[in-house]
Design a protein around this motif. Structure first.
Motif, PDB file in Angstrom:
ATOM      1  N   HIS A 113      12.328   5.494 -18.162  1.00 22.96           N
ATOM      2  CA  HIS A 113      13.622   6.127 -17.873  1.00 22.96           C
ATOM      3  C   HIS A 113      14.155   6.878 -19.086  1.00 22.96           C
ATOM      4  N   ALA A 114      13.966   6.306 -20.279  1.00 21.62           N
ATOM      5  CA  ALA A 114      14.416   7.030 -21.471  1.00 21.62           C
ATOM      6  C   ALA A 114      13.641   8.329 -21.636  1.00 21.62           C
ATOM      7  N   GLY A 115      12.339   8.284 -21.325  1.00 23.75           N
ATOM      8  CA  GLY A 115      11.557   9.517 -21.389  1.00 23.75           C
ATOM      9  C   GLY A 115      12.017  10.548 -20.382  1.00 23.75           C
ATOM     10  N   ALA A 116      12.432  10.100 -19.201  1.00 25.16           N
ATOM     11  CA  ALA A 116      12.938  11.034 -18.200  1.00 25.16           C
ATOM     12  C   ALA A 116      14.228  11.701 -18.666  1.00 25.16           C
ATOM     13  N   LEU A 117      15.111  10.932 -19.282  1.00 29.53           N
ATOM     14  CA  LEU A 117      16.342  11.514 -19.799  1.00 29.53           C
ATOM     15  C   LEU A 117      16.052  12.506 -20.918  1.00 29.53           C
ATOM     16  N   GLU A 118      15.084  12.179 -21.753  1.00 27.63           N
ATOM     17  CA  GLU A 118      14.746  13.104 -22.835  1.00 27.63           C
ATOM     18  C   GLU A 118      14.101  14.382 -22.290  1.00 27.63           C
ATOM     19  N   PHE A 119      13.324  14.247 -21.221  1.00 23.10           N
ATOM     20  CA  PHE A 119      12.626  15.400 -20.657  1.00 23.10           C
ATOM     21  C   PHE A 119      13.583  16.319 -19.889  1.00 23.10           C
ATOM     22  N   ARG A 120      14.617  15.732 -19.284  1.00 20.68           N
ATOM     23  CA  ARG A 120      15.573  16.532 -18.500  1.00 20.68           C
ATOM     24  C   ARG A 120      16.999  16.305 -19.016  1.00 20.68           C
ATOM     25  N   PRO A 121      17.331  16.858 -20.171  1.00 15.77           N
ATOM     26  CA  PRO A 121      18.699  16.683 -20.676  1.00 15.77           C
ATOM     27  C   PRO A 121      19.753  17.401 -19.838  1.00 15.77           C
ATOM     28  N   ASP A 122      19.307  18.374 -19.017  1.00 17.04           N
ATOM     29  CA  ASP A 122      20.262  19.133 -18.196  1.00 17.04           C
ATOM     30  C   ASP A 122      20.348  18.595 -16.773  1.00 17.04           C
ATOM     31  N   ALA A 123      19.914  17.367 -16.540  1.00 21.11           N
ATOM     32  CA  ALA A 123      19.953  16.796 -15.197  1.00 21.11           C
ATOM     33  C   ALA A 123      21.394  16.608 -14.749  1.00 21.11           C
ATOM     34  N   PRO A 124      21.601  16.553 -13.449  1.00 19.16           N
ATOM     35  CA  PRO A 124      22.965  16.335 -12.940  1.00 19.16           C
ATOM     36  C   PRO A 124      23.546  15.021 -13.459  1.00 19.16           C
ATOM     37  N   PRO A 125      24.854  14.987 -13.610  1.00 18.79           N
ATOM     38  CA  PRO A 125      25.484  13.772 -14.152  1.00 18.79           C
ATOM     39  C   PRO A 125      25.192  12.525 -13.329  1.00 18.79           C
ATOM     40  N   ASP A 126      25.089  12.652 -12.003  1.00 19.07           N
ATOM     41  CA  ASP A 126      24.846  11.455 -11.214  1.00 19.07           C
ATOM     42  C   ASP A 126      23.452  10.892 -11.466  1.00 19.07           C
ATOM     43  N   GLU A 127      22.450  11.772 -11.683  1.00 22.29           N
ATOM     44  CA  GLU A 127      21.106  11.294 -12.001  1.00 22.29           C
ATOM     45  C   GLU A 127      21.077  10.647 -13.384  1.00 22.29           C
ATOM     46  N   ILE A 128      21.793  11.271 -14.328  1.00 21.44           N
ATOM     47  CA  ILE A 128      21.838  10.667 -15.674  1.00 21.44           C
ATOM     48  C   ILE A 128      22.517   9.314 -15.616  1.00 21.44           C
ATOM     49  N   ALA A 129      23.591   9.208 -14.849  1.00 20.28           N
ATOM     50  CA  ALA A 129      24.287   7.918 -14.731  1.00 20.28           C
ATOM     51  C   ALA A 129      23.396   6.882 -14.063  1.00 20.28           C
ATOM     52  N   ARG A 130      22.652   7.319 -13.024  1.00 18.48           N
ATOM     53  CA  ARG A 130      21.774   6.373 -12.343  1.00 18.48           C
ATOM     54  C   ARG A 130      20.655   5.885 -13.281  1.00 18.48           C
ATOM     55  N   ALA A 131      20.070   6.817 -14.043  1.00 15.98           N
ATOM     56  CA  ALA A 131      19.018   6.435 -14.989  1.00 15.98           C
ATOM     57  C   ALA A 131      19.574   5.518 -16.079  1.00 15.98           C
TER      58      ALA A 131
END
Length: 415
Positions: free
Chosen positions: A230-248
């Motif tokens: 999950h940390a890698g996903a956040l690093e790979f997509r820093p521009d993801a929607p806020p709800d996806e970032i919150a869920r991750a």
């Protein structure tokens, strides 16, 4: 005397297995004796051997006529010579005994020194040398009784007394030798038992370290791999929607919390000595496998679960827990080494055929291998193999002919 001593001391029979322990005991000082004690005993033996001749010399010095005939003077002189020879009886036992016995042929006053030297041979030397010293002792006694016979005692009686004296001295020395051999044997056994105890303690420590490492790996590797994913996903997509970032972030927080809880449980079990108690957290079973797969799916893994087990509730706890660890290790390895690959988990079996657990995932292409893979020690499969082996099963792993990686375990299910 040096050449004669070397010849006599070297004339010994080969050491047999039965006599090896006696040799260790007889060729060394008594285990509980110190050099000071040995020297004190040597001084006492010399003083006792010189007591009779010294008494005669003192009587002569004070004007008493205790020696008249030439043979009596020769007797006194030979006894005086024999007394100091007792000092070297430990260094050359057989030689000193033979020399003193020969001199005692005409020296009645040397009988004490003769007995002490024969006793020393019986204690410190092997049977062949003891037999030699005893034969010389008896022969010189027979010659003495022929040269200076007793008018009141028959010859055969004196000869019998000499033989009994020699036998008594040899028996006494053999008893001391056997006692020393027994002490040496007991001390050797104690030393070996202590070394064996040290080896057992070291093996127990090594097994405990292995158990701790296995438990830490089984409990934390799965959680940490989820965190990394999950940390890698956040690093790979820093521009993801806020709800996806919150869920991750929520998944990361929950995984971290569960990892911390698992770590506390493992440390608690280790502090308690590894014994299962009623208040310990329940160990996973076969029924927890669907929850494990669901958790991995939430992390983004594509997993196909197929469970075909007759009466899953009847699976023994040890077998169910081992099956759970196999699935857990398979999913963890798939996230580490084949990120994004589809995984298939199959669990099947019954009471007669046993339980089969199989985890498959497609091997990543070389061009698709990423450089930021989750690091691993390579000991997870080894520890899992030990766990499966302890449960009475067998483990297979490696690439298959179909082009995927297979982790398969068979576990016994006793009816």
């Amino acid at each position: 005397m040096g050449s004669v001593a070397d010849k006599l001391e070297a004339d010994a029979e080969p050491v047999t297995d039965e006599a090896m322990l006696l040799t260790l005991a007889t060729d060394r000082p008594e285990p509980d004796s110190s050099p000071r004690r040995q020297r004190l005993i040597d001084v006492i033996c010399v003083v006792v051997s010189a007591a009779l001749p010294c008494g005669f010399w003192i009587a002569l010095a004070t004007g008493h006529t205790v020696v008249e005939e030439p043979i009596q003077w020769f007797d006194l002189i030979m006894a005086t010579v024999c007394a100091p020879l007792v000092w070297w009886r430990r260094r050359w036992p057989t030689t000193i005994s033979v020399v003193v016995s020969v001199l005692a042929t005409v020296a009645t006053l040397a009988s004490i020194a003769q007995g002490i030297t024969l006793l020393t041979v019986a204690i410190h030397r092997r049977p062949r040398q003891v037999l030699l010293a005893s034969a010389v002792f008896v022969a010189t006694g027979a010659v003495y009784n022929m040269v200076r016979p007793s008018p009141d005692v028959p010859y055969w009686v004196t000869f019998l007394m000499v033989n009994l004296l020699a036998a008594g001295l040899v028996a006494w020395g053999s008893f001391i030798k056997a006692r020393r051999a027994l002490i040496a044997s007991l001390r050797e056994r104690a030393r070996r038992a202590e070394e064996e105890q040290h080896r057992r303690v070291e093996q127990a420590r090594q097994l405990e370290r292995t158990r701790i490492a296995r438990e830490m790996h089984d409990v934390l590797a799965h959680r940490i791999s989820l965190l990394s994913l999950h940390a890698g996903a956040l690093e790979f997509r820093p521009d993801a929607p806020p709800d996806e970032i919150a869920r991750a972030a929520g998944v990361i927080r929950a995984s971290a919390h569960e990892a911390l809880q698992d770590l506390r449980d493992v440390i608690g079990v280790l502090r308690a000595g590894g014994n299962d108690t009623e208040h310990d957290r329940p160990q996973p079973t076969l029924g927890d496998v669907p929850g494990l797969v669901t958790e991995a799916r939430r992390a983004g893994s594509t997993i196909d679960l197929d469970v075909q087990v007759d009466d899953a509730d009847a699976v023994p706890p040890v077998i169910g827990r081992t099956a759970y660890r196999v699935v857990q290790e398979g999913l963890t390895n798939a996230r580490k080494h084949a990120r994004g690959a589809a995984v298939r988990v199959m669990v099947s079996g019954n009471r007669h055929e046993g339980l089969t657990v199989e985890v498959r995932n497609w091997l990543p292409l070389r061009s698709a291998v990423v450089t930021d893979q989750i690091p691993g020690t390579g000991t997870g499969i080894i520890g899992l193999g030990e766990r499966v082996g302890l449960a009475g099963g067998r483990l297979e792993h490696g690439p298959s002919t179909a082009g995927d990686f297979r982790l398969k375990a068979w576990l016994p299910w006793e009816s």
